[in-house]
Write a protein that holds these residues in place. Structure first.
Motif, short mmCIF file in Angstrom:
data_model
loop_
_atom_site.label_atom_id
_atom_site.label_comp_id
_atom_site.label_asym_id
_atom_site.label_seq_id
_atom_site.Cartn_x
_atom_site.Cartn_y
_atom_site.Cartn_z
N ARG A 92 1.64 9.15 -7.76
CA ARG A 92 1.95 9.54 -6.37
C ARG A 92 2.85 11.06 -6.46
O ARG A 92 2.55 11.88 -5.50
N LEU A 93 3.15 11.21 -7.54
CA LEU A 93 3.68 12.65 -7.77
C LEU A 93 2.51 13.60 -7.65
O LEU A 93 2.80 14.66 -6.93
N LEU A 94 1.41 13.45 -8.63
CA LEU A 94 0.22 14.23 -8.28
C LEU A 94 -0.19 14.19 -7.02
O LEU A 94 -0.62 15.61 -6.67
N HIS A 95 -0.24 13.20 -6.15
CA HIS A 95 -0.74 13.36 -4.69
C HIS A 95 0.36 14.39 -3.88
O HIS A 95 -0.39 15.19 -3.27
N ARG A 96 1.45 14.36 -4.21
CA ARG A 96 2.54 15.23 -3.42
C ARG A 96 2.49 16.50 -3.94
O ARG A 96 2.37 17.50 -3.13
N ALA A 97 2.37 16.77 -5.00
CA ALA A 97 2.53 18.19 -5.58
C ALA A 97 1.44 18.87 -5.70
O ALA A 97 1.11 20.26 -5.61
N LEU A 98 -0.10 18.23 -5.78
CA LEU A 98 -1.30 18.84 -5.99
C LEU A 98 -2.26 18.37 -5.07
O LEU A 98 -2.70 19.50 -3.88
N MET A 101 -5.67 1.72 -8.47
CA MET A 101 -5.30 3.06 -8.92
C MET A 101 -5.86 4.27 -8.37
O MET A 101 -7.02 4.12 -7.83
N SER A 102 -5.36 5.24 -8.03
CA SER A 102 -6.08 6.65 -7.72
C SER A 102 -6.75 7.13 -8.52
O SER A 102 -6.68 6.62 -9.92
N PRO A 103 -7.79 8.05 -8.43
CA PRO A 103 -8.69 8.40 -9.31
C PRO A 103 -8.00 9.47 -10.25
O PRO A 103 -8.49 9.88 -11.36
N ALA A 104 -6.73 9.93 -9.66
CA ALA A 104 -5.83 10.73 -10.55
C ALA A 104 -5.48 10.48 -12.05
O ALA A 104 -5.01 9.30 -12.21
N GLY A 105 -6.01 11.06 -12.97
CA GLY A 105 -5.86 10.83 -14.32
C GLY A 105 -6.93 9.88 -14.91
O GLY A 105 -7.25 9.62 -16.10
N GLY A 106 -8.01 9.23 -13.96
CA GLY A 106 -8.79 8.35 -14.28
C GLY A 106 -8.45 7.13 -15.29
O GLY A 106 -8.94 6.85 -16.22
N GLU A 147 0.82 -1.06 0.16
CA GLU A 147 -0.23 0.00 -0.07
C GLU A 147 0.93 1.17 -0.10
O GLU A 147 1.82 1.39 0.65
N TYR A 148 0.52 2.15 -0.86
CA TYR A 148 1.20 3.40 -0.86
C TYR A 148 0.18 4.61 -0.12
O TYR A 148 -1.16 4.53 -0.29
N PRO A 149 0.56 5.64 0.53
CA PRO A 149 -0.11 6.57 1.23
C PRO A 149 -0.99 7.51 0.18
O PRO A 149 -0.30 7.70 -1.09
N VAL A 150 -2.17 7.69 0.51
CA VAL A 150 -2.98 8.21 -0.13
C VAL A 150 -3.58 9.42 0.48
O VAL A 150 -4.22 9.27 1.51
N LEU A 204 -4.24 3.09 -3.36
CA LEU A 204 -3.06 3.07 -4.35
C LEU A 204 -2.29 1.78 -3.86
O LEU A 204 -1.50 2.16 -2.82
N ASN A 205 -2.28 0.69 -4.53
CA ASN A 205 -1.42 -0.40 -4.04
C ASN A 205 -0.99 -1.11 -5.40
O ASN A 205 -1.46 -0.99 -6.35
N ARG A 206 -0.19 -2.26 -5.01
CA ARG A 206 0.17 -3.12 -6.10
C ARG A 206 0.87 -4.27 -5.37
O ARG A 206 1.59 -4.14 -4.51
N LEU A 207 0.42 -5.43 -6.14
CA LEU A 207 0.81 -6.83 -5.74
C LEU A 207 2.41 -6.87 -6.08
O LEU A 207 2.67 -6.68 -7.58
N PRO A 208 3.42 -7.25 -5.35
CA PRO A 208 4.58 -7.45 -5.87
C PRO A 208 4.81 -8.70 -6.82
O PRO A 208 5.39 -8.92 -7.68
N LYS A 209 3.60 -9.50 -6.35
CA LYS A 209 3.64 -10.80 -7.41
C LYS A 209 2.30 -11.10 -7.81
O LYS A 209 1.39 -11.13 -6.67
N TRP A 210 1.89 -11.08 -9.09
CA TRP A 210 0.66 -11.11 -9.57
C TRP A 210 -0.17 -12.61 -9.75
O TRP A 210 -1.32 -12.59 -9.89
#
Length: 412
Positions: free
Chosen positions: A353-359, A298-303, A182-185, A277-283
């Motif tokens: 994640r960049l959009l989350h931090r910057a905006l 995925m985050s809604p950023a960018g849809g 998990e990544y922080p949102v 916002l997360n991702r499996l290391p192994k799918w």
């Protein structure tokens, strides 16, 4: 309890599951898609269909059918600026190809269209009201799923390959012992509808920022679909404050809609999305592959969520149709799917994640009410830069084209 057999069972009738089922069936693979609901009619699912997916539908001979669905076009993205104006951050009209826009279409219409196309293939089977509740294993390998129907019947559906396309809270992923990183949102999203009059603003996608709140109004021709975004963890507080307080927030963001906010009758009209916002290391594990949100929420950023999920499905069909027809799917085959989709997924999530931090983080924390000044100046001075975000959102890092076995001439 009954036991049945198929070649590939797909858990989840969302965009990833339906596209994978259709493509595999066109390759001649016997494929069964399980969807726990009785229809696709659920509000506020992701419904941005990007140029890469529109091009795929053309490949599949479904472009003309899609064109008859009710949708609106978004050909640019704009953000408000401190001077009271706006800056165009993405211009889809600069993209190559015939689809220079994002199509905002109700997801149920898209899924119904895919279901009809699937049923035209003799090896495609869609079972509604049927939920995959767990996995069947033998000698350490996944060999199918347990399922339960809406009327309480249970059974086993065995398969050479099981695909988890059952979303960010995937039952099958958890049963297989796969856990995402998990990544922080910084934000969550609340969805609602408001009526739209013909004289209202007609931009396909209208963004607003007021204080520590962000909202998007999506023009659905007859109504606006509103996405209200604020600091993560506020759902209980918003509901405790009540509907009058929430109406005031929407009216402050969209003064043009202040006279219709009373259509939000209770907070039950406001649908909460816990953004992840997360991702499996192994799918994958032996016999099971995760795709779409089950592999990477995925985050809604960018849809971009639907379109990445669809591209996962296309890659899986391309690489696994042959092994499935031979009834011999190895772990190495599943690993190839992840390798093909890995870089594109990682890069898109890095941009989110960049959009989350910057905006988004500065906005929901109340320290900024627009984009940083440098991008505003650059985008206004050099309009050609608007191509870059449009390309990254609309087409992406590794767009997938339909394999030859799945292509068809255009049909009505």
């Amino acid at each position: 309890m009954t036991t049945e057999q198929t070649t590939c069972v797909v858990a989840g009738g969302g965009p990833a599951g339906m596209v994978l089922g259709l493509l595999l069936a066109r390759a001649g693979v016997d494929v069964t898609v399980l969807e726990k609901h009785g229809d696709f009619l659920r509000d506020f699912r992701g419904d941005t269909v990007h140029p890469s997916t529109l091009r795929l539908l053309d490949d599949l001979g479904l472009g003309e059918r899609f064109a008859r669905l009710p949708y609106t076009k978004v050909d640019r993205i704009e953000f408000p600026t401190p001077d009271g104006g706006s800056v165009m951050t993405g211009d889809f009209r600069r993209l190559p190809g015939r689809h220079r826009y994002i199509a905002m279409v109700p997801q149920w219409d898209l899924l119904d269209m895919l279901a009809v196309a699937g049923k035209e293939e003799s090896t495609f089977h869609l079972r509604m009201n049927t939920e995959a509740t767990g996995i069947v294993t033998e000698h350490g390998r996944v060999v199918g799923v347990h399922y339960r129907t809406a009327d309480g019947q249970t059974g086993e559906l065995r398969a050479d390959l099981t695909v988890a396309a059952d979303g960010r809270w995937s039952n099958l992923r958890a049963a297989a012992g796969l856990h995402p990183l998990e990544y922080p949102v910084p934000l969550d999203t609340w969805w609602l509808r408001l009526p739209r009059d013909p004289g209202d603003f007609d931009a396909g996608l209208n963004a607003r920022i007021v204080g520590d709140q962000v909202a998007l109004a999506i023009n659905r021709t007859e109504y606006f679909q509103i996405a209200y975004m604020a600091r993560k963890g506020l759902d209980a507080e918003l509901r405790t404050a009540g509907v009058e307080s929430f109406r005031a927030k929407i009216a402050a963001l969209f003064p043009e809609l202040a006279d219709v906010v009373d259509h939000i009758t209770t907070m039950d009209d406001v649908h909460f999305l816990d953004v992840r916002l997360n991702r499996l290391p192994k799918w994958h594990v032996d016999g099971l592959l995760c795709i779409g949100d089950a592999a990477h929420a995925m985050s809604p950023a960018g849809g971009v969520g639907i379109n990445l999920a669809v591209q996962d499905a296309v890659a899986a069909a391309r690489l696994l149709a042959g092994p499935l027809l031979r009834h011999k799917v190895r772990r190495a085959d599943l690993a190839r799917v992840q390798r093909r989709r890995w870089v594109a997924t990682v890069l898109i999530q890095a941009l989110q994640r960049l959009l989350h931090r910057a905006l988004f983080t500065p906005v929901v924390n109340g320290t900024r009410s627009t984009l940083p000044s440098a991008p505003i100046v650059a985008l206004r001075r050099f309009p050609a830069l608007r191509f870059v975000p449009a390309y990254l959102i609309g087409i992406g890092f590794r767009p997938e084209r339909a394999p030859k076995f799945a292509r068809r001439p255009a049909t009505g």
